[in-house]
Design a protein around this motif. Structure first.
Motif, PDB file in Angstrom:
ATOM      1  N   UNK A   1      -6.613 -28.992  34.199  1.00 37.77           N
ATOM      2  CA  UNK A   1      -7.641 -29.625  33.419  1.00 37.77           C
ATOM      3  C   UNK A   1      -7.411 -30.509  32.032  1.00 37.77           C
ATOM      4  N   UNK A   2      -6.688 -29.522  31.274  1.00 34.66           N
ATOM      5  CA  UNK A   2      -6.215 -30.040  29.991  1.00 34.66           C
ATOM      6  C   UNK A   2      -5.177 -31.070  30.075  1.00 34.66           C
TER       7      UNK A   2
ATOM      8  N   UNK B   1     -10.178 -29.187  22.885  1.00 36.74           N
ATOM      9  CA  UNK B   1     -10.710 -28.079  22.123  1.00 36.74           C
ATOM     10  C   UNK B   1     -12.104 -27.810  22.520  1.00 36.74           C
ATOM     11  N   UNK B   2     -12.934 -28.916  22.480  1.00 37.71           N
ATOM     12  CA  UNK B   2     -14.293 -28.777  22.829  1.00 37.71           C
ATOM     13  C   UNK B   2     -14.466 -27.916  24.302  1.00 37.71           C
ATOM     14  N   UNK B   3     -13.854 -28.642  25.140  1.00 42.42           N
ATOM     15  CA  UNK B   3     -13.618 -27.864  26.866  1.00 42.42           C
ATOM     16  C   UNK B   3     -13.373 -26.570  26.536  1.00 42.42           C
ATOM     17  N   UNK B   4     -12.543 -26.090  25.803  1.00 47.15           N
ATOM     18  CA  UNK B   4     -12.012 -24.702  25.714  1.00 47.15           C
ATOM     19  C   UNK B   4     -13.030 -23.834  25.114  1.00 47.15           C
TER      20      UNK B   4
ATOM     21  N   UNK C   1      -5.175 -18.013  38.904  1.00 40.16           N
ATOM     22  CA  UNK C   1      -5.735 -19.446  39.389  1.00 40.16           C
ATOM     23  C   UNK C   1      -6.528 -19.875  38.170  1.00 40.16           C
ATOM     24  N   UNK C   2      -6.998 -19.064  37.318  1.00 39.71           N
ATOM     25  CA  UNK C   2      -7.788 -19.684  36.024  1.00 39.71           C
ATOM     26  C   UNK C   2      -6.513 -20.272  35.215  1.00 39.71           C
ATOM     27  N   UNK C   3      -5.461 -19.854  34.954  1.00 37.93           N
ATOM     28  CA  UNK C   3      -4.642 -20.446  34.175  1.00 37.93           C
ATOM     29  C   UNK C   3      -4.136 -21.911  34.941  1.00 37.93           C
ATOM     30  N   UNK C   4      -3.953 -21.795  36.446  1.00 36.45           N
ATOM     31  CA  UNK C   4      -3.576 -23.078  37.064  1.00 36.45           C
ATOM     32  C   UNK C   4      -4.466 -24.136  36.732  1.00 36.45           C
ATOM     33  N   UNK C   5      -5.718 -23.707  36.907  1.00 39.34           N
ATOM     34  CA  UNK C   5      -7.177 -24.903  36.640  1.00 39.34           C
ATOM     35  C   UNK C   5      -6.986 -25.168  35.154  1.00 39.34           C
ATOM     36  N   UNK C   6      -7.043 -24.151  34.256  1.00 39.89           N
ATOM     37  CA  UNK C   6      -6.720 -24.785  32.777  1.00 39.89           C
ATOM     38  C   UNK C   6      -5.860 -25.720  32.526  1.00 39.89           C
ATOM     39  N   UNK C   7      -4.507 -25.366  32.817  1.00 40.37           N
ATOM     40  CA  UNK C   7      -3.479 -26.474  32.342  1.00 40.37           C
ATOM     41  C   UNK C   7      -3.836 -27.716  32.965  1.00 40.37           C
TER      42      UNK C   7
ATOM     43  N   UNK D   1      -8.848 -20.985  29.381  1.00 43.47           N
ATOM     44  CA  UNK D   1      -8.795 -21.312  27.982  1.00 43.47           C
ATOM     45  C   UNK D   1      -7.754 -21.028  27.230  1.00 43.47           C
ATOM     46  N   UNK D   2      -7.271 -19.931  27.206  1.00 42.75           N
ATOM     47  CA  UNK D   2      -6.053 -19.297  26.646  1.00 42.75           C
ATOM     48  C   UNK D   2      -4.747 -20.060  26.994  1.00 42.75           C
ATOM     49  N   UNK D   3      -4.434 -20.186  28.105  1.00 39.59           N
ATOM     50  CA  UNK D   3      -3.270 -20.936  28.584  1.00 39.59           C
ATOM     51  C   UNK D   3      -3.405 -22.316  28.503  1.00 39.59           C
ATOM     52  N   UNK D   4      -4.662 -22.858  28.545  1.00 39.00           N
ATOM     53  CA  UNK D   4      -4.847 -24.321  28.259  1.00 39.00           C
ATOM     54  C   UNK D   4      -4.730 -24.769  26.707  1.00 39.00           C
ATOM     55  N   UNK D   5      -5.007 -23.802  25.897  1.00 37.01           N
ATOM     56  CA  UNK D   5      -4.518 -23.745  24.629  1.00 37.01           C
ATOM     57  C   UNK D   5      -3.126 -23.778  24.396  1.00 37.01           C
ATOM     58  N   UNK D   6      -2.444 -22.936  24.828  1.00 36.79           N
ATOM     59  CA  UNK D   6      -0.888 -22.961  24.743  1.00 36.79           C
ATOM     60  C   UNK D   6      -0.368 -24.267  25.304  1.00 36.79           C
ATOM     61  N   UNK D   7      -0.678 -24.798  26.586  1.00 38.47           N
ATOM     62  CA  UNK D   7      -0.178 -26.026  26.840  1.00 38.47           C
ATOM     63  C   UNK D   7      -0.551 -27.177  25.997  1.00 38.47           C
ATOM     64  N   UNK D   8      -1.652 -27.206  25.399  1.00 34.04           N
ATOM     65  CA  UNK D   8      -2.170 -28.200  24.371  1.00 34.04           C
ATOM     66  C   UNK D   8      -1.467 -28.128  23.047  1.00 34.04           C
ATOM     67  N   UNK D   9      -1.543 -27.319  22.336  1.00 33.49           N
ATOM     68  CA  UNK D   9      -0.873 -27.047  21.006  1.00 33.49           C
ATOM     69  C   UNK D   9       0.595 -27.554  21.114  1.00 33.49           C
ATOM     70  N   UNK D  10       1.348 -27.032  22.088  1.00 38.06           N
ATOM     71  CA  UNK D  10       2.759 -27.271  21.934  1.00 38.06           C
ATOM     72  C   UNK D  10       2.959 -28.649  22.073  1.00 38.06           C
ATOM     73  N   UNK D  11       2.121 -29.472  22.872  1.00 43.10           N
ATOM     74  CA  UNK D  11       2.411 -30.796  23.053  1.00 43.10           C
ATOM     75  C   UNK D  11       1.756 -31.441  21.833  1.00 43.10           C
ATOM     76  N   UNK D  12       0.661 -30.994  21.511  1.00 42.00           N
ATOM     77  CA  UNK D  12      -0.121 -31.772  20.180  1.00 42.00           C
ATOM     78  C   UNK D  12       0.840 -31.669  18.809  1.00 42.00           C
ATOM     79  N   UNK D  13       1.613 -30.528  18.619  1.00 41.33           N
ATOM     80  CA  UNK D  13       2.275 -30.563  17.557  1.00 41.33           C
ATOM     81  C   UNK D  13       3.553 -31.273  17.572  1.00 41.33           C
ATOM     82  N   UNK D  14       4.112 -31.715  18.862  1.00 45.92           N
ATOM     83  CA  UNK D  14       5.213 -32.418  18.931  1.00 45.92           C
ATOM     84  C   UNK D  14       4.950 -34.024  18.961  1.00 45.92           C
ATOM     85  N   UNK D  15       4.133 -34.148  19.796  1.00 50.23           N
ATOM     86  CA  UNK D  15       3.494 -35.604  19.816  1.00 50.23           C
ATOM     87  C   UNK D  15       2.745 -36.268  18.843  1.00 50.23           C
ATOM     88  N   UNK D  16       1.762 -35.342  18.415  1.00 51.33           N
ATOM     89  CA  UNK D  16       0.683 -35.933  17.089  1.00 51.33           C
ATOM     90  C   UNK D  16       1.288 -35.738  15.857  1.00 51.33           C
TER      91      UNK D  16
END
Length: 473
Positions: free
Chosen positions: A410-411, A429-432, A402-408, A278-293
């Motif tokens: 999946x996101x 964010x719902x999945x997280x 392994x959780x970081x691997x799967x989280x990134x 969840x935590x590293x999934x959020x990091x991967x998510x928001x970095x792209x979101x702020x720049x692309x969206x």
């Protein structure tokens, strides 16, 4: 070169260098990703490989590296890992294509897997006095947490000022300094027992994780029913089954499976997997979101991510102060529930959502995360007992990677399948949030309740529990 046994500051610096590089590399890619996509003409799937490839080899080789350090010596393996990591960082910076960058990132993860467990072993060996070691571990943890916390901001500044290659080039002086100080100030630790490394088991684990990564990352682009993705999924299942069969029969195993019979140890590892996902999934998510969206520059994106990471070291300190007053289980459960609420609130994100609401949710998640991490580690140590502390820590760390691997992965898959960045971000964010809720249930049922039952049972000579002080470090 003779080793200088004095200068504790030099020892700490030498052994923190590896963690600083690994911490930075785990987070700076979150703001460099959009720029790398543009400069190297990479797809979102390829970018996910560049981020997750590092975690893949790191997670897959971590347990094997710990066993290797026991055989040939922690100092030797630490220096091997640092050398590989520095060389791979240079290769990453010079990579002209996304394919070569992915290959270099895989090599980086292998280097990190070598030096990470050796670093802690050398630190314990370098400071044998328990009181001094406790203070040193606190300082060392603060350095490591700060590198993770500042990673996105440092990455944003460097990408904006010097280009994306700079996030890898910064590892060269840090790594060379760490290697020089290690040779000069860190003594060799005993190599330990010449036990078997369970190479067949580790090889099977690597195949299972690689196949799982391929299926999750390539699924959105190739199609979930494509022959390659189905073959990867089948390979994951078969390799996992073979690993479990081998582990039941082998004399030397990859994991200490008997520890998982205890609900608190199993619970701590379940929480570790879900939290990192969840935590590293959020990091991967928001970095792209702020720049692309939202059209943010790398520098601005790095600053906008700061609320998620800046509170991590502060919350670590807070946990150290309150852990003597509250049991780990309830504290862990409440913190996970808070993180779940913050993530689920962001499932309603839209183009009209003001930044302050996003920042507030990220800050709450960061504050909770800074308590979750040491709380689950303390619960794991209490469950395993001091005699199993080292191996239990290695298991938890590998499981979290392994959780970081799967989280990134999946996101990345969810973003690739979404019609636009805002929809993909809301669904992610719902999945997280759901992952945090599942972790909350696991913490409450497997850690908090067994803790309470154990507290009601008088401790005799054969059932004595670890001392409370142990859970605070």
């Amino acid at each position: 070169m003779p080793v200088n046994e004095g200068r504790p500051a030099m020892k700490i610096t030498a052994l923190a260098a590896g963690f600083v590089m690994a911490g930075l590399d785990a987070t700076v890619m979150q703001v460099a990703g959009a720029t790398i996509q543009e400069r190297l003409n990479a797809s979102l799937t390829q970018l996910t490989w560049a981020v997750d490839g590092y975690v893949l080899t790191f997670a897959a080789l971590l347990m094997l590296a710990g066993g290797l350090a026991d055989r040939v010596g922690a100092r030797t393996v630490y220096l091997w890992g640092m050398a590989i990591f520095v060389a791979a960082s240079l290769a990453s910076a010079l990579a002209p294509t996304i394919e070569l960058l992915i290959a270099a990132r895989l090599l980086q993860g292998a280097g990190a897997a070598l030096f990470m467990p050796s670093s802690l072993a050398l630190l314990v060996h370098a400071f044998p006095d328990p009181r001094e070691r406790t203070r040193v571990l606190g300082l060392w943890s603060a350095i490591v947490s700060s590198s993770v916390a500042l990673g996105p901001t440092v990455g944003g500044i460097m990408v904006s000022a010097l280009g994306w290659q700079s996030i890898f080039l910064i590892n060269l002086p840090v790594g060379l300094l760490g290697m020089t100080l290690t040779r000069r100030f860190v003594a060799r630790a005993d190599a330990g027992q010449k036990a078997s490394l369970a190479v067949p088991g580790h090889a099977t684990l690597i195949v299972a994780l690689a196949a799982l990564s391929f299926a999750l990352i390539e699924g959105p682009q190739r199609g979930w029913t494509s022959a390659a993705v189905l073959a990867a999924a089948a390979t994951t299942v078969i390799a996992t089954a073979l690993l479990l069969v081998r582990e039941r029969r082998a004399r030397t195993t990859v994991m200490p499976w008997t520890l998982f019979r205890g609900p608190r140890f199993a619970g701590a590892n379940a929480v570790g997997f879900l939290f990192n996902a969840a935590f590293y999934g959020v990091l991967f998510l928001v970095g792209l979101y702020f720049q692309h969206a939202r059209g943010a520059s790398p520098l601005r994106a790095g600053l906008e991510i700061l609320p998620l990471t800046v509170f991590l070291p502060l919350s670590n300190i807070t946990f150290a102060r309150i852990s003597a007053r509250f049991a780990n289980g309830p504290l862990l459960s409440i913190s996970l529930l808070v993180a779940a609420a913050a993530s689920l609130a962001m499932a309603a994100i839209s183009p009209a959502t003001p930044y302050w609401q996003v920042a507030l949710a990220l800050a709450v998640t960061g504050i909770a995360g800074g308590i979750i991490s040491p709380a689950m580690t303390a619960a794991m140590v209490d469950a395993a007992g001091p005699e199993n502390g080292n191996v239990a820590g290695a298991v938890l760390n590998a499981n979290r990677q392994v959780g970081t691997l799967v989280g990134i992965a999946v996101i990345g898959a969810m973003l690739a399948a979404a019609p636009d960045w805002t929809t993909g971000t809301a669904e992610a964010f719902l999945a997280i949030g759901i992952a945090y809720l599942v972790a909350t249930v696991a913490a409450w049922r497997l850690i908090a309740k067994p803790e309470r039952r154990a507290a009601l049972v008088p401790a005799g000579p054969a059932t004595a529990q670890p001392t409370p002080a142990l859970s605070r470090h």
